[in-house]
Design a protein around this motif. Structure first.
Motif, PDB file in Angstrom:
ATOM      1  N   LEU A   1       0.833  -1.196   0.000  1.00 29.95           N
ATOM      2  CA  LEU A   1       0.000   0.000   0.000  1.00 29.95           C
ATOM      3  C   LEU A   1       0.872   1.253   0.000  1.00 29.95           C
ATOM      4  CD1 LEU A   1      -2.897   1.090   0.196  1.00 29.95           C
ATOM      5  CD2 LEU A   1      -2.632   1.108   2.681  1.00 29.95           C
ATOM      6  N   GLY A   2       0.656   2.115  -0.985  1.00 31.24           N
ATOM      7  CA  GLY A   2       1.396   3.367  -1.067  1.00 31.24           C
ATOM      8  C   GLY A   2       2.645   3.298  -1.920  1.00 31.24           C
ATOM      9  N   LEU A   3       3.141   2.081  -2.192  1.00 37.16           N
ATOM     10  CA  LEU A   3       4.382   1.957  -2.959  1.00 37.16           C
ATOM     11  C   LEU A   3       4.203   2.371  -4.412  1.00 37.16           C
ATOM     12  CD1 LEU A   3       6.339  -1.256  -1.889  1.00 37.16           C
ATOM     13  CD2 LEU A   3       7.061   1.125  -1.746  1.00 37.16           C
ATOM     14  N   LEU A   4       3.083   1.994  -5.016  1.00 37.01           N
ATOM     15  CA  LEU A   4       2.861   2.326  -6.422  1.00 37.01           C
ATOM     16  C   LEU A   4       2.898   3.837  -6.627  1.00 37.01           C
ATOM     17  CD1 LEU A   4       2.193   1.471  -9.302  1.00 37.01           C
ATOM     18  CD2 LEU A   4      -0.238   1.529  -8.687  1.00 37.01           C
ATOM     19  N   GLY A   5       2.214   4.560  -5.770  1.00 38.34           N
ATOM     20  CA  GLY A   5       2.221   6.015  -5.872  1.00 38.34           C
ATOM     21  C   GLY A   5       3.603   6.599  -5.665  1.00 38.34           C
TER      22      GLY A   5
ATOM     23  N   PHE B   1      -2.485  -4.558  -8.253  1.00 37.12           N
ATOM     24  CA  PHE B   1      -2.128  -3.327  -8.946  1.00 37.12           C
ATOM     25  C   PHE B   1      -3.336  -2.396  -9.066  1.00 37.12           C
ATOM     26  CE2 PHE B   1      -2.366  -1.126 -13.070  1.00 37.12           C
ATOM     27  CZ  PHE B   1      -1.332  -0.217 -12.913  1.00 37.12           C
ATOM     28  N   SER B   2      -4.480  -2.966  -9.430  1.00 37.77           N
ATOM     29  CA  SER B   2      -5.684  -2.148  -9.612  1.00 37.77           C
ATOM     30  C   SER B   2      -6.077  -1.442  -8.321  1.00 37.77           C
ATOM     31  CB  SER B   2      -6.844  -3.018 -10.106  1.00 37.77           C
ATOM     32  OG  SER B   2      -6.540  -3.584 -11.365  1.00 37.77           O
ATOM     33  N   LEU B   3      -5.924  -2.146  -7.190  1.00 38.59           N
ATOM     34  CA  LEU B   3      -6.248  -1.536  -5.901  1.00 38.59           C
ATOM     35  C   LEU B   3      -5.301  -0.378  -5.612  1.00 38.59           C
ATOM     36  CD1 LEU B   3      -7.804  -1.493  -3.229  1.00 38.59           C
ATOM     37  CD2 LEU B   3      -6.180  -3.181  -2.342  1.00 38.59           C
TER      38      LEU B   3
ATOM     39  N   LEU C   1       5.011  -3.304 -13.387  1.00 37.93           N
ATOM     40  CA  LEU C   1       4.201  -3.007 -12.209  1.00 37.93           C
ATOM     41  C   LEU C   1       2.724  -3.326 -12.436  1.00 37.93           C
ATOM     42  CD1 LEU C   1       5.808   0.380 -11.059  1.00 37.93           C
ATOM     43  CD2 LEU C   1       6.086  -1.873 -10.002  1.00 37.93           C
ATOM     44  N   THR C   2       2.261  -3.244 -13.691  1.00 35.68           N
ATOM     45  CA  THR C   2       0.848  -3.545 -13.963  1.00 35.68           C
ATOM     46  C   THR C   2       0.529  -5.016 -13.736  1.00 35.68           C
ATOM     47  OG1 THR C   2       1.231  -3.994 -16.331  1.00 35.68           O
ATOM     48  CG2 THR C   2       0.751  -1.715 -15.695  1.00 35.68           C
TER      49      THR C   2
END
Length: 252
Positions: free
Chosen positions: A148-152, A183-185, A177-178
């Motif tokens: 949580l938060g890593l993608l951003g 990933f969608s969450l 990453l996709t």
């Protein structure tokens, strides 16, 4: 109350050393008796709730509160300036925890997050790490889920640090990453700043491709292409970027 036994070294000479010890023992026994007796009366006056509490008061009757002299003369273990001391300790700890980028080879999400947090070179060092690892490695690391938060955070780092020569690699990172877990969450939970950074990132990528679309020299000042089949076919890169852009729900 107490009687002293006769201590004689022989029939005529008194052993004063033994006599002194016996006197001291008698006096100490008397002090203990009076001290504990006073403690019993104090406990009764306090209306203690149980025998255990009564016993503890009596057993602790020999303890005395510290006075100012005891406190001032005691060795000081607490630093005079705890804030400065803590800062120094944290600084020493940080120096020990610093990592060289080349040493980071995470095999799991927990190892990646540990090393990611220990990087002290700022967003550009983190950018270099993402580009060096590449999309396939990141996909394997976060196969179960991307935290949580890593993608951003990744999108912010990539947007700020993007170099024209890394366009192909960055597209690969974004594509990898996709295919990570949840990933969608993660995409749906991006903050406004992270969404803005992702839009800017894809705009920069498209701008770099447009700028070098007709270039014949793919040197370090331009796109660094690592697939021979793509060096003469910028259309394939554009198509790949379009595909990845759609996965991130970027509206043109």
């Amino acid at each position: 109350m107490y009687t002293l036994s006769k201590v004689m070294e022989n029939s005529e000479v008194i052993n004063f050393s033994s006599l002194e010890k016996e006197v001291q023992a008698t006096l100490e026994a008397d002090r203990k008796y009076r001290r504990e007796n006073d403690a019993k009366f104090r406990a009764l006056n306090q209306n203690v709730a149980s025998y255990e509490e009564f016993r503890d008061i009596v057993l602790a009757s020999h303890l005395k509160p510290l006075d100012r002299k005891d406190i001032s003369e005691a060795p000081r273990k607490q630093p005079w300036n705890p804030v400065a001391y803590r800062t120094k300790q944290e600084s020493n700890s940080d120096e020990q925890d610093q990592l060289h980028l080349s040493e980071i080879e995470p095999r799991s999400a927990s190892e990646f997050i540990r090393d990611w947090r220990r990087l002290t070179g700022g967003p550009f060092e983190k950018y270099d790490l993402l580009v060096r690892l590449g999309g396939e490695t990141l996909e394997k690391i976060f196969k179960t889920e991307i935290g949580l938060g890593l993608l951003g955070e990744f999108l912010l780092v990539l947007s700020r640090g993007l170099k024209p020569r890394d366009v192909y690699r960055v597209i690969g990172v974004l594509d990898g990453l996709t295919r990570t877990g949840r990933f969608s969450l993660g995409l749906s939970l991006l903050s406004q700043a992270e969404k803005k950074a992702s839009v800017e990132l894809f705009q920069k990528l498209q701008g770099s491709i447009d700028k070098h679309h007709s270039a014949k020299d793919y040197s370090c000042d331009g796109l660094e292409l690592h697939e021979p089949s793509l060096q003469d076919n910028m259309n394939d890169i554009s198509a790949k970027l379009k595909e990845v852009t759609e996965k991130y729900n970027i509206e043109k």
